[in-house]
Design a protein around this motif. Structure first.
Motif: not given
Length: 290
Positions: A65-71
């Motif tokens: 989830a944090l990776g998706n938001l970071s992108r």
């Protein structure tokens, strides 16, 4: 419920489209329920604090989830041309508590660098003034801290942006309230505002303005410890004239430029004056940010 009402009425997305000409270029990044949970869970873990929803997601789900938001934050930074950095906040509040609660090494080093180029001898006792100018020294140091604290909020990559969100108690509180709305059958609404960074603005010139029924009722300096050196030039009459000129400039900007464009009748707006009165004063040189 109070948080939900605030989000629905005063979040960035509610007012930004109406006053884009007066405020900082902004990209809004939507936050899903899972991403909000991931910020809450990982933030509490990093701070070694208890979390009531920790069991609702696995570590892999949190990381995903944090990776998706970071992108998506990265894409927003790119769209803003964020090579000089951006300011990150929720659509409700920013993570500025991170700076003041965690006096980290980056901020300390920046303050030391500025102190190295600051002449502090002018505040020490001398033949013409045998008493140390402690108040002036305190104001100088306070102004230095506020400038560097504000500058430390600038981020230029999504990793730093996510880190700010994770370490902030304000972000934790606001996202927790948003998640509670879901439990009460209310819609979930959270966004991250990625805002263009302007390094030329002076913290001491930021004013918080209170508006009721479209009329300005009060003005307060946002950072009340930041010195207003230009306000102390001359005698009492000169100070009064400068203060009244600034008040009139802000009143005109808020009541005649900002308020008519907003759907809200009563609100708080932060205004930054680009120049003190009499120093390239230009009513158009303001920034408004409810």
């Amino acid at each position: 419920l109070r948080q939900a009402l605030f989000q629905f009425a005063y979040s960035v997305g509610r007012w930004y489209p109406f006053i884009t000409e007066f405020t900082f270029p902004t990209e809004l990044v939507s936050v899903s329920v899972d991403e909000a949970k991931a910020i809450v869970i990982e933030g509490r873990r990093l701070r070694d604090l208890p979390c009531s929803i920790a069991s609702s997601m696995t570590p892999d789900q949190v990381a995903s989830a944090l990776g998706n938001l970071s992108r998506r934050i990265s894409a927003a930074i790119t769209r803003l041309g964020g090579s000089s950095g951006v300011f990150i906040k929720l659509n409700s509040r920013s993570a500025k508590d991170v700076v003041f609660e965690e006096f980290h090494e980056t901020l300390w080093n920046a303050m030391q660098a500025e102190l190295h180029h600051t002449d502090l001898s002018q505040y020490m006792p001398s033949h013409s003034c045998p008493v140390p100018k402690l108040r002036e020294l305190e104001e100088t140091l306070a102004g230095l801290f506020i400038r560097q604290a504000q500058a430390s909020m600038r981020v230029s990559d999504p990793g730093a942006a996510i880190d700010q969100l994770l370490r902030s108690g304000r972000i934790y509180m606001d996202l927790s309230k948003c998640l509670e709305c879901v439990d009460h059958g209310l819609p979930f609404e959270a966004e991250i505002a990625v805002r263009a960074w302007d390094p030329t603005l002076l913290p001491s010139m930021e004013m918080r303005c209170y508006v009721r029924n479209k009329h300005l009722t009060a003005i307060a300096q946002y950072y009340d410890s930041a010195p207003l050196a230009w306000l102390t030039r001359g005698g009492p009459a000169a100070v009064t004239a400068i203060r009244e000129a600034l008040q009139e400039r802000i009143r005109h900007f808020v009541e005649d430029e900002v308020a008519p464009k907003l759907p809200h009748k009563s609100f708080v707006v932060d205004v930054i004056c680009r120049h003190p009165p009499g120093v390239g004063a230009d009513p158009a040189g303001h920034r408004g940010d409810p």
